[in-house]
Design an enzyme around this catalytic site. Structure first.
Site, PDB file in Angstrom:
ATOM      1  N   HIS A   1      91.039   8.085  14.781  1.00 15.75           N
ATOM      2  CA  HIS A   1      90.890   6.786  15.616  1.00 15.75           C
ATOM      3  C   HIS A   1      89.760   6.131  15.406  1.00 15.75           C
ATOM      4  O   HIS A   1      89.962   4.929  15.576  1.00 15.75           O
ATOM      5  CB  HIS A   1      91.015   7.229  17.158  1.00 15.75           C
ATOM      6  CG  HIS A   1      92.296   7.584  17.760  1.00 15.75           C
ATOM      7  ND1 HIS A   1      92.872   8.995  17.514  1.00 15.75           N
ATOM      8  CD2 HIS A   1      93.183   6.665  18.243  1.00 15.75           C
ATOM      9  CE1 HIS A   1      94.054   8.651  18.047  1.00 15.75           C
ATOM     10  NE2 HIS A   1      94.428   7.558  18.647  1.00 15.75           N
ATOM     11  N   GLY A   2      88.883   6.630  14.457  1.00 12.63           N
ATOM     12  CA  GLY A   2      87.561   5.757  14.135  1.00 12.63           C
ATOM     13  C   GLY A   2      86.613   6.722  13.615  1.00 12.63           C
ATOM     14  O   GLY A   2      86.502   7.878  13.973  1.00 12.63           O
TER      15      GLY A   2
END
Length: 470
Positions: A324-325
């Site tokens: 996700h990041g």
């Protein structure tokens, strides 16, 4: 270009649909037009991004040809698979995680009194996590012989670049639309269903996610909110991210139907879940099934004893969080969910909480999920810790600032959408099923909501999709 923009609604989509349906029957010309339109859509942000997507497409298509070649030696097939996986993941790591790795390397060097290295600033291409995963799923499935190789490069490029789901999913597997790329039906009922679903998804995003997100931004942006504001802020964020992402998924599936494709349902009332395991069967289904089929099961799944199962769950959720990041908060988010999944697995098939009434189990699961959203939304681990402190009433807000913050969070223009969003979350009706069959009352109701959302769109200055950054 985003779906909730006047350029897309009034120019790009009508032109793309008109040309598509005016072309002669047959998927060849129509796939070619979709490919051109999709590259225009993607290149709207930065034309150079299209070169990267084309490179990922070419590598995986070429490796797929080698893997699927009749009589190919297993060593050649494995080598081609290795090239595809290494090249695709290498690009993803470079563009998404290289700066993160450099920053943490500098922290390590500083701890030993050494000078750091210069940190490169690298622009993250929009949607790279999604189309890289799609390309990899194709190559792996062709290697496993569970999906056919693409008929032509144009068909495969169309699959990777298909604009409805290219930017933020759902992650579509080639085998699920391989036949549709060769032949698909176009009829009024499917088009109407897609149109209604698109309008409902559009309204979810504009009328609910955007204003509710304002309350979340105010709470998470505060120095030290009091407990009611902190809880309201995380509930607002839970509603924002759900209606933002499920709204995008509804629009993507609806657009797919307009062009004769049927994409998988990506959300199944996740806040109705009675456990964290159940939550992951309902939330971002295309990602959770991807991680299950391409990571958890190859690692051994639950077939090698309890200890190995717990380790596999931890690895999958940590990598899922990192997907996700490039931030330690996402790693913490993944670790948090991993620990909860391990705890549920360790409790066995008949845990004590199963005896509780379902409403209590759903409420308890929702509170646990709220805790995960704090990690997900916070900018740093320190910010997350401070927010948890505020949630338990240990913050130290100044009186005047607290009153101003409460006024921002509980502003009527934000509270009303929060209440509506909450009622819709509790409802059993979901847009995906509701739009499957279209009647005149449904069509008129959807149109009325869509017109309201269009009017609201022009008054909103900033409305990006949250998952674009992932």
């Amino acid at each position: 270009m985003v779906f909730t923009s006047h350029i897309f609604i009034f120019y790009f989509l009508p032109l793309t649909l008109a040309v598509y349906h005016l072309l002669p029957d047959g998927t060849g010309p129509r796939n070619a037009w979709l490919l051109v339109a999709s590259y225009i859509f993607y290149g709207w942000w930065n034309p150079w991004f299209t070169a990267l997507m084309l490179a990922v497409t070419a590598v995986n298509h070429g490796c797929g040809i080698v893997i699927a070649r009749p009589g190919a030696a297993e060593s050649s097939r494995k080598a081609a698979l290795t090239v595809a996986v290494s090249a695709s993941l290498g690009l993803l790591v470079f563009f998404k995680y290289f700066g993160f790795l450099q920053t943490n390397w500098n922290h390590l060097l500083a701890a030993f009194g050494a000078d750091g290295v210069r940190v490169w600033r690298i622009i993250l291409p929009v949607g790279i996590s999604f189309y890289v995963f799609q390309a990899l799923s194709y190559t792996v499935d062709v290697y496993r012989r569970v999906a056919p190789p693409a008929r032509t490069f144009a068909d495969f490029a169309c699959y990777i670049a298909l604009f409805p789901q290219m930017i933020a999913g759902p992650i579509v597997r080639y085998g699920s639309i391989a036949r549709a790329l060769r032949e698909r039906r176009h009829d009024a009922s499917l088009f109407a269903s897609g149109t209604v679903l698109f309008m409902l998804g559009f309204a979810k995003k504009v009328l609910l996610a955007n204003p509710v997100g304002g309350a979340a931004d105010a709470a998470f942006g505060a120095v030290s909110p009091d407990a009611p504001v902190a809880w309201a802020g995380v509930v607002a964020y839970a509603l924002q991210i759900y209606f933002d992402f499920s709204g995008y998924s509804d629009m993507a599936v609806g657009l797919g139907r307009m062009f004769g494709f049927e994409f998988m349902k990506n959300f199944d009332a996740p806040y109705h879940a009675g456990s964290i395991t159940d939550f992951w069967r309902r939330w971002h289904i295309s990602l959770s099934t991807f991680l299950r089929d391409y990571l958890y099961i190859p690692l051994g799944g639950n077939r090698r004893g309890g200890g190995r199962t717990y380790a596999n769950l931890a690895i999958v959720m940590l990598l899922g969080g990192l997907w996700h990041g490039a931030n330690w908060t996402f790693v913490a988010w993944g670790a948090y969910h991993g620990l909860l999944l391990i705890a549920e697995r360790a409790a066995g098939r008949a845990p004590a909480w199963r005896a509780l009434p379902r409403p209590l189990r759903v409420a308890a699961t929702f509170v646990l999920v709220l805790g995960s959203w704090v990690w997900f939304r916070a900018e740093t681990l320190a910010d997350a810790a401070a927010y948890f402190t505020a949630m338990v009433g240990c913050g130290v807000p100044a009186d005047a600032r607290a009153a101003m913050l409460a006024a921002q969070v509980f502003e009527p223009g934000r509270v009303v959408p929060m209440v509506v969003a909450g009622l819709l979350v509790l409802s059993r009706h979901q847009a995906h099923e509701w739009s499957a069959t279209v009647t005149w009352p449904k069509a008129l109701a959807s149109l009325a909501v869509f017109v309201m959302a269009l009017a609201a769109m022009f008054s909103q200055a900033f409305n990006p999709f949250l998952y674009f950054q992932f």
